[in-house]
Design an enzyme around this catalytic site. Structure first.
Site, PDB file in Angstrom:
ATOM      1  N   LYS A 178      51.629 108.179  -9.733  1.00 22.17           N
ATOM      2  CA  LYS A 178      51.856 106.893 -10.381  1.00 22.17           C
ATOM      3  C   LYS A 178      50.533 106.417 -10.957  1.00 22.17           C
ATOM      4  O   LYS A 178      49.691 105.858 -10.264  1.00 22.17           O
ATOM      5  CB  LYS A 178      52.409 105.856  -9.404  1.00 22.17           C
ATOM      6  CG  LYS A 178      53.049 104.674 -10.132  1.00 22.17           C
ATOM      7  CD  LYS A 178      52.489 103.310  -9.871  1.00 22.17           C
ATOM      8  CE  LYS A 178      51.128 102.972  -9.572  1.00 22.17           C
ATOM      9  NZ  LYS A 178      50.484 102.119 -10.633  1.00 22.17           N
ATOM     10  N   GLY A 230      41.414 102.906  -5.104  1.00 27.46           N
ATOM     11  CA  GLY A 230      41.490 101.587  -5.715  1.00 27.46           C
ATOM     12  C   GLY A 230      40.764 100.560  -4.880  1.00 27.46           C
ATOM     13  O   GLY A 230      39.849 100.882  -4.113  1.00 27.46           O
ATOM     14  N   SER A 231      41.178  99.322  -5.012  1.00 27.12           N
ATOM     15  CA  SER A 231      40.488  98.227  -4.347  1.00 27.12           C
ATOM     16  C   SER A 231      40.726  98.258  -2.845  1.00 27.12           C
ATOM     17  O   SER A 231      41.743  98.777  -2.357  1.00 27.12           O
ATOM     18  CB  SER A 231      40.965  96.886  -4.905  1.00 27.12           C
ATOM     19  OG  SER A 231      42.283  96.601  -4.468  1.00 27.12           O
ATOM     20  N   THR A 232      39.792  97.676  -2.109  1.00 27.15           N
ATOM     21  CA  THR A 232      39.943  97.604  -0.656  1.00 27.15           C
ATOM     22  C   THR A 232      41.138  96.740  -0.277  1.00 27.15           C
ATOM     23  O   THR A 232      41.853  97.055   0.678  1.00 27.15           O
ATOM     24  CB  THR A 232      38.648  97.058  -0.031  1.00 27.15           C
ATOM     25  OG1 THR A 232      37.595  98.012  -0.269  1.00 27.15           O
ATOM     26  CG2 THR A 232      38.788  96.859   1.468  1.00 27.15           C
ATOM     27  N   ALA A 234      43.998  96.375  -1.930  1.00 33.00           N
ATOM     28  CA  ALA A 234      45.197  97.190  -2.093  1.00 33.00           C
ATOM     29  C   ALA A 234      45.256  98.289  -1.038  1.00 33.00           C
ATOM     30  O   ALA A 234      46.332  98.623  -0.530  1.00 33.00           O
ATOM     31  CB  ALA A 234      45.236  97.788  -3.493  1.00 33.00           C
ATOM     32  N   GLY A 235      44.104  98.855  -0.694  1.00 31.84           N
ATOM     33  CA  GLY A 235      44.065  99.889   0.337  1.00 31.84           C
ATOM     34  C   GLY A 235      44.506  99.379   1.685  1.00 31.84           C
ATOM     35  O   GLY A 235      45.192 100.093   2.438  1.00 31.84           O
ATOM     36  N   GLU A 252      40.516 105.912  -0.760  1.00 29.78           N
ATOM     37  CA  GLU A 252      39.169 105.800  -1.314  1.00 29.78           C
ATOM     38  C   GLU A 252      39.068 104.428  -1.955  1.00 29.78           C
ATOM     39  O   GLU A 252      39.732 104.153  -2.954  1.00 29.78           O
ATOM     40  CB  GLU A 252      38.921 106.909  -2.338  1.00 29.78           C
ATOM     41  CG  GLU A 252      38.958 108.303  -1.762  1.00 29.78           C
ATOM     42  CD  GLU A 252      37.877 108.576  -0.741  1.00 29.78           C
ATOM     43  OE1 GLU A 252      36.830 107.879  -0.780  1.00 29.78           O
ATOM     44  OE2 GLU A 252      38.064 109.461   0.102  1.00 29.78           O
ATOM     45  N   CYS A 286      33.132 102.768  -8.008  1.00 28.78           N
ATOM     46  CA  CYS A 286      33.026 102.352  -6.605  1.00 28.78           C
ATOM     47  C   CYS A 286      31.706 102.783  -5.985  1.00 28.78           C
ATOM     48  O   CYS A 286      31.270 102.203  -4.993  1.00 28.78           O
ATOM     49  CB  CYS A 286      34.207 102.892  -5.799  1.00 28.78           C
ATOM     50  SG  CYS A 286      34.233 104.694  -5.632  1.00 28.78           S
ATOM     51  N   GLU A 386      32.182  93.203  -4.130  1.00 28.85           N
ATOM     52  CA  GLU A 386      32.218  94.172  -5.230  1.00 28.85           C
ATOM     53  C   GLU A 386      32.550  93.451  -6.534  1.00 28.85           C
ATOM     54  O   GLU A 386      33.596  92.816  -6.653  1.00 28.85           O
ATOM     55  CB  GLU A 386      33.248  95.259  -4.944  1.00 28.85           C
ATOM     56  CG  GLU A 386      33.240  96.359  -5.986  1.00 28.85           C
ATOM     57  CD  GLU A 386      34.177  97.500  -5.650  1.00 28.85           C
ATOM     58  OE1 GLU A 386      33.771  98.660  -5.804  1.00 28.85           O
ATOM     59  OE2 GLU A 386      35.313  97.227  -5.230  1.00 28.85           O
TER      60      GLU A 386
END
Length: 483
Positions: A178, A230-232, A234-235, A252, A286, A386
């Site tokens: 995706k 992606g972003s922390t 979203a992770g 990651e 990142c 970030e």
């Protein structure tokens, strides 16, 4: 030539979407729509997962020998190598990466990953026998984890998707990709190359979509593992869902890396290196080392050199080979980065170069001036959060141990560098900083070694044999005692 697309790659063929919803791909330079592609619905994701599930449970791919799978990926690698320029151009168009960076990293580096994973797979111990503690031998097998959901971001779309898809396929998994809604175009070319290479139907599937589409994929009961970059924030969401379902995941995530300049460093060489490592891909990386830690004895000298080096970088049209800093991927990202520049000023940091205005000579596009802050305290938001843009904070330290402490005073830990004339002193610093990757007088990603982050920068590793192992399950087969 139109870049518009009207289908998804599902089950080895191009399939019409179930809805008429579209994603607009907007040029970050012109702010104009350059392409439209279908927006995936839950029904489209269901079809892709069903195809991948069937290909894994009933198809030939997981049942091939590793050598047979390697042969197919070798064919894909050759096709990919022949299309590097087109892939780089697509990424520059869709997300604004300077063409110099796209032709250096956005497409060649993914191809290098393919070749590195092929070499690893050829020597990988897929099955071995070891002596058991009870007197009988044990067969230990690496078996494919199953159906993988691969969710890359927009900043380095091919780099991040390749680190998931290639090891998954070599391990015998099937995959649903995706792509990010900002950067779907490159995956269409990727799908065409997989089809031409002879990957069986259903083994790799591509459905573009937004956040809701991604969450439906992550939650899908047919998915065995999620691989996300992606972003922390979203992770954390993805990790929580996978935890609820006891589903494997590798993440990651974000970073706020530090570059440490020791007092014996050659400043000209160091600044030339930091121009790349701190604002690579226009700061949208990142691993960007956006905190520069300078010894107090040379602080003013470092600030002046960085301000000159970063402040003089050419900002402009990403299609121009001379451009060093391109636009942010979207208006929201431009506004976010400018907001952090204002936060830095309100916190008391000293703006040395850059600022919130448009770069000289530009009156459109989602651009941000390369910005350097001095007199930054590591507790400031611009030093802890970030930003994901070309904004560098210079922080003073008193001794190398103090620099290591400041570097580690972060919730993140993906990367870092140390710059010094003394290799052993540099290695001492490198061993003390809690990050997944580190460089002494350089920063690179060698695909033979594991890549990933400490702390909130992620879970799991990519690249190297460790990255391939992320897509396998271990099985022990116990043999009878010898007669």
């Amino acid at each position: 030539m139109t870049l518009d697309r009207n289908s998804f790659f599902i089950d080895g063929d191009w399939r019409e979407p179930t809805t008429g919803d579209l994603l607009e791909v907007i040029s970050p330079h012109s702010e104009q729509v350059v392409a439209t592609v279908p927006a995936g619905s839950p029904a489209d994701i269901d079809a892709a997962v069903e195809a991948a599930r069937r290909a894994f449970d009933q198809g030939p791919w997981p049942r091939m020998t590793p050598a047979e799978r390697i042969a197919v990926i070798e064919a894909f690698s050759g096709l990919y190598a022949a299309n590097l320029a087109e892939m780089a151009e697509l990424i520059t168009v869709e997300m604004g990466s300077p063409t110099s960076f796209s032709n250096l990293a956005q497409s060649p580096a993914p191809w290098m990953q393919i070749e590195a994973f092929l070499a690893i797979a050829r020597d990988f111990s897929w099955e071995g026998t070891r002596p058991g503690a009870l007197g009988a031998d044990i067969i230990v097998r690496h078996e494919p984890v199953g159906v993988v959901a691969a969710i890359p971001p927009w900043n380095v779309p091919q780099f991040t998707v390749m680190s998931k898809v290639i090891p998954a396929l070599l391990a015998g998994c099937t995959v649903v990709v995706k792509p990010a809604p900002e950067s779907p175009l490159d995956t269409y070319l990727m799908a065409e190359l997989f089809a031409e290479a002879g990957v069986p139907a259903g083994v790799v599937n591509f459905v573009a979509g937004g956040r809701e589409t991604g969450e439906h994929l992550v939650r899908h009961p047919g998915i065995d593992k999620v691989a996300f970059t992606g972003s922390t924030a979203a992770g954390r969401r993805i990790g929580a869902i996978c935890g609820e379902q006891l589903k494997r995941c590798s993440l990651e995530l974000g970073g706020k890396s530090a570059a440490i300049i020791l007092d014996d460093a050659d400043l000209a060489t160091t600044v030339e290196g930091l121009k790349f490592t701190s604002v690579m891909n226009s700061g949208q990386a990142c691993v960007a080392q956006t905190r520069v830690l300078a010894p107090r004895s040379r602080y003013d000298e470092v600030v002046a050199a960085l301000a000159e080096g970063i402040g003089s970088m050419l900002v402009g049209d990403p299609a121009d080979p001379a451009t060093e800093i391109g636009p942010m991927v979207a208006r929201r990202q431009q506004e976010r980065v400018r907001g952090y520049i204002e936060i830095g000023q309100s916190e008391g940091a000293r703006l040395v170069t850059g600022g919130v205005g448009m770069p000289d000579g530009l009156d459109h596009g989602w651009y941000v001036r390369p910005t350097v802050f001095a007199d930054v305290d590591n507790r400031m938001r611009i030093a802890q959060e970030e930003i994901f843009g070309p904004v560098v904070s210079v922080i003073a330290y008193d001794a190398p141990a103090d620099a290591v402490r400041i570097a580690n005073d972060s919730e993140y830990g993906p990367a870092g560098t140390v710059w010094t004339a003394d290799l052993e002193a540099g290695l001492d610093v490198a061993r003390g900083v809690r990050t997944g990757t580190y460089g002494v007088n350089t920063y690179t990603m060698d695909f033979a070694g594991p890549f990933g982050g400490f702390k909130a920068s992620g879970v799991g590793r990519e690249f190297g044999p460790e990255g391939l192992s992320q897509y396998t399950e271990l099985k022990s087969i116990y043999l009878p005692l010898p007669q």
